[in-house]
Design a protein around this motif. Structure first.
Motif, PDB file in Angstrom:
ATOM      1  N   ASP A 156     -36.409  10.439  -7.942  1.00  0.00           N
ATOM      2  CA  ASP A 156     -35.486  11.162  -7.060  1.00  0.00           C
ATOM      3  C   ASP A 156     -34.047  11.002  -7.538  1.00  0.00           C
ATOM      4  OD1 ASP A 156     -37.541  12.018  -5.460  1.00  0.00           O
ATOM      5  OD2 ASP A 156     -37.244  10.498  -3.907  1.00  0.00           O
ATOM      6  N   LEU A 157     -33.666   9.777  -7.891  1.00  0.00           N
ATOM      7  CA  LEU A 157     -32.309   9.533  -8.392  1.00  0.00           C
ATOM      8  C   LEU A 157     -32.050  10.311  -9.682  1.00  0.00           C
ATOM      9  CD1 LEU A 157     -31.423   5.727  -7.985  1.00  0.00           C
ATOM     10  CD2 LEU A 157     -30.484   7.682  -6.746  1.00  0.00           C
ATOM     11  N   ALA A 158     -33.054  10.340 -10.555  1.00  0.00           N
ATOM     12  CA  ALA A 158     -32.903  11.061 -11.815  1.00  0.00           C
ATOM     13  C   ALA A 158     -32.693  12.552 -11.570  1.00  0.00           C
ATOM     14  CB  ALA A 158     -34.119  10.828 -12.703  1.00  0.00           C
ATOM     15  N   ARG A 159     -33.429  13.096 -10.612  1.00  0.00           N
ATOM     16  CA  ARG A 159     -33.241  14.526 -10.284  1.00  0.00           C
ATOM     17  C   ARG A 159     -31.851  14.759  -9.698  1.00  0.00           C
ATOM     18  NH1 ARG A 159     -38.738  14.184  -8.809  1.00  0.00           N
ATOM     19  NH2 ARG A 159     -38.200  13.686  -6.659  1.00  0.00           N
ATOM     20  N   GLU A 160     -31.380  13.822  -8.916  1.00  0.00           N
ATOM     21  CA  GLU A 160     -30.089  13.984  -8.244  1.00  0.00           C
ATOM     22  C   GLU A 160     -28.908  13.754  -9.188  1.00  0.00           C
ATOM     23  OE1 GLU A 160     -30.282  11.130  -5.098  1.00  0.00           O
ATOM     24  OE2 GLU A 160     -32.037  12.051  -4.177  1.00  0.00           O
ATOM     25  N   HIS A 161     -29.078  12.843 -10.160  1.00  0.00           N
ATOM     26  CA  HIS A 161     -27.926  12.402 -10.955  1.00  0.00           C
ATOM     27  C   HIS A 161     -28.141  12.431 -12.471  1.00  0.00           C
ATOM     28  CE1 HIS A 161     -26.069  11.017  -7.217  1.00  0.00           C
ATOM     29  NE2 HIS A 161     -27.222  10.461  -6.912  1.00  0.00           N
ATOM     30  N   GLY A 162     -29.322  12.874 -12.908  1.00  0.00           N
ATOM     31  CA  GLY A 162     -29.581  12.947 -14.344  1.00  0.00           C
ATOM     32  C   GLY A 162     -30.263  11.717 -14.895  1.00  0.00           C
ATOM     33  N   SER A 163     -29.850  10.534 -14.441  1.00  0.00           N
ATOM     34  CA  SER A 163     -30.446   9.281 -14.883  1.00  0.00           C
ATOM     35  C   SER A 163     -30.255   8.245 -13.792  1.00  0.00           C
ATOM     36  CB  SER A 163     -29.795   8.788 -16.176  1.00  0.00           C
ATOM     37  OG  SER A 163     -30.063   7.415 -16.399  1.00  0.00           O
ATOM     38  N   ALA A 164     -31.339   7.649 -13.338  1.00  0.00           N
ATOM     39  CA  ALA A 164     -31.234   6.605 -12.321  1.00  0.00           C
ATOM     40  C   ALA A 164     -30.500   5.387 -12.874  1.00  0.00           C
ATOM     41  CB  ALA A 164     -32.629   6.213 -11.829  1.00  0.00           C
ATOM     42  N   MET A 165     -30.840   5.015 -14.123  1.00  0.00           N
ATOM     43  CA  MET A 165     -30.195   3.861 -14.760  1.00  0.00           C
ATOM     44  C   MET A 165     -28.689   4.053 -14.827  1.00  0.00           C
ATOM     45  SD  MET A 165     -30.667   0.882 -16.391  1.00  0.00           S
ATOM     46  CE  MET A 165     -32.207   0.725 -17.327  1.00  0.00           C
ATOM     47  N   ASN A 166     -28.244   5.197 -15.337  1.00  0.00           N
ATOM     48  CA  ASN A 166     -26.814   5.443 -15.461  1.00  0.00           C
ATOM     49  C   ASN A 166     -26.123   5.506 -14.104  1.00  0.00           C
ATOM     50  OD1 ASN A 166     -26.846   5.477 -18.249  1.00  0.00           O
ATOM     51  ND2 ASN A 166     -27.089   7.695 -18.381  1.00  0.00           N
ATOM     52  N   PHE A 167     -26.813   6.051 -13.122  1.00  0.00           N
ATOM     53  CA  PHE A 167     -26.233   6.136 -11.778  1.00  0.00           C
ATOM     54  C   PHE A 167     -25.907   4.735 -11.255  1.00  0.00           C
ATOM     55  CE2 PHE A 167     -26.963   5.934  -7.152  1.00  0.00           C
ATOM     56  CZ  PHE A 167     -25.947   6.776  -6.719  1.00  0.00           C
ATOM     57  N   LEU A 168     -26.841   3.800 -11.411  1.00  0.00           N
ATOM     58  CA  LEU A 168     -26.611   2.438 -10.930  1.00  0.00           C
ATOM     59  C   LEU A 168     -25.531   1.737 -11.752  1.00  0.00           C
ATOM     60  CD1 LEU A 168     -30.286   1.253 -10.255  1.00  0.00           C
ATOM     61  CD2 LEU A 168     -28.647   2.248  -8.646  1.00  0.00           C
ATOM     62  N   LEU A 169     -25.554   1.929 -13.065  1.00  0.00           N
ATOM     63  CA  LEU A 169     -24.557   1.282 -13.917  1.00  0.00           C
ATOM     64  C   LEU A 169     -23.153   1.828 -13.669  1.00  0.00           C
ATOM     65  CD1 LEU A 169     -26.477   1.056 -17.316  1.00  0.00           C
ATOM     66  CD2 LEU A 169     -26.027  -0.797 -15.707  1.00  0.00           C
ATOM     67  N   ASP A 170     -23.058   3.087 -13.251  1.00  0.00           N
ATOM     68  CA  ASP A 170     -21.756   3.712 -13.023  1.00  0.00           C
ATOM     69  C   ASP A 170     -21.185   3.420 -11.636  1.00  0.00           C
ATOM     70  OD1 ASP A 170     -21.735   4.813 -15.543  1.00  0.00           O
ATOM     71  OD2 ASP A 170     -22.466   6.784 -14.906  1.00  0.00           O
ATOM     72  N   TRP A 171     -21.969   2.828 -10.763  1.00  0.00           N
ATOM     73  CA  TRP A 171     -21.492   2.515  -9.408  1.00  0.00           C
ATOM     74  C   TRP A 171     -20.282   1.570  -9.518  1.00  0.00           C
ATOM     75  CZ3 TRP A 171     -24.406   3.907  -4.827  1.00  0.00           C
ATOM     76  CH2 TRP A 171     -23.847   3.430  -3.625  1.00  0.00           C
ATOM     77  N   PRO A 172     -19.192   1.841  -8.802  1.00  0.00           N
ATOM     78  CA  PRO A 172     -17.979   1.012  -8.953  1.00  0.00           C
ATOM     79  C   PRO A 172     -18.207  -0.446  -8.568  1.00  0.00           C
ATOM     80  CG  PRO A 172     -17.786   2.504  -7.073  1.00  0.00           C
ATOM     81  CD  PRO A 172     -18.991   2.942  -7.835  1.00  0.00           C
ATOM     82  N   SER A 173     -17.722  -1.340  -9.417  1.00  0.00           N
ATOM     83  CA  SER A 173     -17.913  -2.770  -9.165  1.00  0.00           C
ATOM     84  C   SER A 173     -17.106  -3.251  -7.974  1.00  0.00           C
ATOM     85  CB  SER A 173     -17.523  -3.572 -10.411  1.00  0.00           C
ATOM     86  OG  SER A 173     -16.155  -3.381 -10.724  1.00  0.00           O
ATOM     87  N   THR A 174     -16.148  -2.454  -7.536  1.00  0.00           N
ATOM     88  CA  THR A 174     -15.368  -2.820  -6.359  1.00  0.00           C
ATOM     89  C   THR A 174     -16.147  -2.614  -5.061  1.00  0.00           C
ATOM     90  OG1 THR A 174     -14.404  -0.599  -6.408  1.00  0.00           O
ATOM     91  CG2 THR A 174     -13.117  -2.379  -7.415  1.00  0.00           C
ATOM     92  N   ASP A 175     -17.337  -2.029  -5.151  1.00  0.00           N
ATOM     93  CA  ASP A 175     -18.179  -1.823  -3.969  1.00  0.00           C
ATOM     94  C   ASP A 175     -19.625  -2.195  -4.264  1.00  0.00           C
ATOM     95  OD1 ASP A 175     -19.051  -1.030  -1.401  1.00  0.00           O
ATOM     96  OD2 ASP A 175     -19.488   1.004  -2.101  1.00  0.00           O
ATOM     97  N   LEU A 176     -19.833  -3.366  -4.827  1.00  0.00           N
ATOM     98  CA  LEU A 176     -21.186  -3.804  -5.142  1.00  0.00           C
ATOM     99  C   LEU A 176     -22.021  -4.009  -3.881  1.00  0.00           C
ATOM    100  CD1 LEU A 176     -20.392  -6.269  -8.033  1.00  0.00           C
ATOM    101  CD2 LEU A 176     -21.648  -4.114  -8.223  1.00  0.00           C
ATOM    102  N   VAL A 177     -21.388  -4.444  -2.814  1.00  0.00           N
ATOM    103  CA  VAL A 177     -22.172  -4.652  -1.592  1.00  0.00           C
ATOM    104  C   VAL A 177     -22.706  -3.322  -1.073  1.00  0.00           C
ATOM    105  CG1 VAL A 177     -20.999  -6.792  -0.969  1.00  0.00           C
ATOM    106  CG2 VAL A 177     -20.107  -4.612  -0.107  1.00  0.00           C
ATOM    107  N   GLY A 178     -21.983  -2.232  -1.349  1.00  0.00           N
ATOM    108  CA  GLY A 178     -22.498  -0.911  -1.005  1.00  0.00           C
ATOM    109  C   GLY A 178     -23.707  -0.561  -1.850  1.00  0.00           C
ATOM    110  N   LEU A 179     -23.698  -0.972  -3.113  1.00  0.00           N
ATOM    111  CA  LEU A 179     -24.840  -0.740  -4.002  1.00  0.00           C
ATOM    112  C   LEU A 179     -26.039  -1.573  -3.563  1.00  0.00           C
ATOM    113  CD1 LEU A 179     -26.130   0.498  -6.481  1.00  0.00           C
ATOM    114  CD2 LEU A 179     -24.947  -1.205  -7.893  1.00  0.00           C
ATOM    115  N   PHE A 180     -25.795  -2.825  -3.172  1.00  0.00           N
ATOM    116  CA  PHE A 180     -26.890  -3.666  -2.677  1.00  0.00           C
ATOM    117  C   PHE A 180     -27.561  -3.002  -1.465  1.00  0.00           C
ATOM    118  CE2 PHE A 180     -24.307  -7.656  -4.078  1.00  0.00           C
ATOM    119  CZ  PHE A 180     -24.530  -7.335  -5.403  1.00  0.00           C
ATOM    120  N   GLU A 181     -26.747  -2.461  -0.582  1.00  0.00           N
ATOM    121  CA  GLU A 181     -27.280  -1.816   0.621  1.00  0.00           C
ATOM    122  C   GLU A 181     -28.023  -0.532   0.264  1.00  0.00           C
ATOM    123  OE1 GLU A 181     -28.102  -1.564   4.682  1.00  0.00           O
ATOM    124  OE2 GLU A 181     -27.295  -3.206   3.472  1.00  0.00           O
TER     125      GLU A 181
END
Length: 226
Positions: free
Chosen positions: A116-141
Motif C-alpha cells: 500500500d505504501l509503495a502504491r501511495e509513495h513509489g517506495s515504502a522503504m524510501n517513504f520511511l527513510l525520508d520521514w523528517p527526523s524532527t518528528d520520529l515519534v510521529g513515525l513510530f505512531e
C-alpha cells in the motif's frame, strides 16, 4: 528543569566506555544512501526478524533465517499478497519457520501495508527513510497504526536496521533522558512524554550536529539503568 547539554552526556559516556570505544560503536550506525538503500522486500524482512525475535532468543531467529527467507518467498510483498489462505495456513506447520500464528499473520498484514505504501509513495522503504527526523515519534505512531506488531521498540529497531536516522527509546535511553531533565516516567511511551523526548533530541541535534541515531547510542552508553 533545564535540559542538560549533550556535551555533558557524551563526556559521561566516554568516561564510562572510553572515547575510542564510543567512536567505534558509532560506525555501526551510519546512514544509508543511494545503492545502499534496500528494496521493499528487505524492509519486510527486517520487520519479520524483529517480530519473530520478540520474546525469544535472537540467536534462534538467526539460526532459522535462511529457511524463513525461503518459506516467505524472499519477503517479496507483492508475491506474498497474492498467496491464497492455504499458503499461510501451511506455514503454521512449516518447520523452517518459527510457528507462531499471530506473528505469521502480522507478516502477511505488513506485506499488504508495504505494498500500500509503495502504491501511495513509489517506495515504502524510501517513504520511511525520508520521514523528517524532527518528528520520529510521529513515525513510530504511524508504524503502530498502519502496520501490525510494529509498536513499542519493534518499529524503532526496524527503522534502525534499515538505516533510518532515528533514536530508540530503550531503558537506558529513557534513564538518560530522565537524568537530563526530560519529564518522563516509566518507558516514556505516553504521547506527551514522547513529544518531550522528541523535543530533547531535536535540541541535542541542534547543539551537536549529530544524527539522531548517534545521539541515541551515546545516550544509552552514558548511564546504567539496571
Amino acid at each position: 528543569m533545564t535540559l542538560k547539554a549533550f556535551s555533558e552526556i557524551r563526556e559521561r559516556a566516554e568516561a564510562r566506555k572510553g572515547k575510542a570505544a564510543i567512536e567505534e560503536r558509532l560506525k555501526n550506525y551510519l546512514s544509508r544512501s543511494g545503492s545502499d538503500i534496500g528494496s521493499d522486500d528487505r524492509l519486510l524482512a527486517e520487520m519479520a526478524k524483529y517480530i519473530f525475535s520478540s520474546g525469544i532468543s535472537w540467536k534462534v531467529v538467526e539460526s532459522k533465517w535462511p529457511g524463513i527467507e525461503d518459506a516467505f518467498l524472499g519477503f517479496d510483498p507483492n508475491l506474498l499478497n497474492i498467496q491464497p489462505d492455504d499458503f499461510w495456513h501451511d506455514l503454521l506447520s512449516d518447520k523452517r519457520i518459527i510457528r507462531h500464528g499471530a506473528k505469521v499473520q502480522a507478516i502477511r498484514r505488513n506485506a499488504a501495508f508495504i505494498s500500500d505504501l509503495a502504491r501511495e509513495h513509489g517506495s515504502a522503504m524510501n517513504f520511511l527513510l525520508d520521514w523528517p527526523s524532527t518528528d520520529l515519534v510521529g513515525l513510530f505512531e504511524f508504524l503502530k497504526k498502519r502496520g501490525d506488531r510494529l509498536g513499542g521498540h519493534t518499529g524503532q529497531y526496524v527503522l534502525r536496521a534499515i538505516g533510518k536516522e532515528n533514536f530508540v527509546i530503550s531503558r537506558d535511553v529513557a534513564a538518560c533522558l530522565r537524568e537530563a531533565g526530560v519529564a518522563i516516567t516509566g518507558d516514556g511511551s505516553g504521547k506527551a512524554e514522547r513529544k518531550a523526548i522528541q523535543a530533547a533530541f531535536n535540541e541535542w541535534a541542534k547543539e551537536t550536529g549529530l544524527p539522531m541515531s548517534h545521539l541515541s547510542v551515546i545516550a544509552a552508553q552514558s548511564i546504567d539503568s539496571h
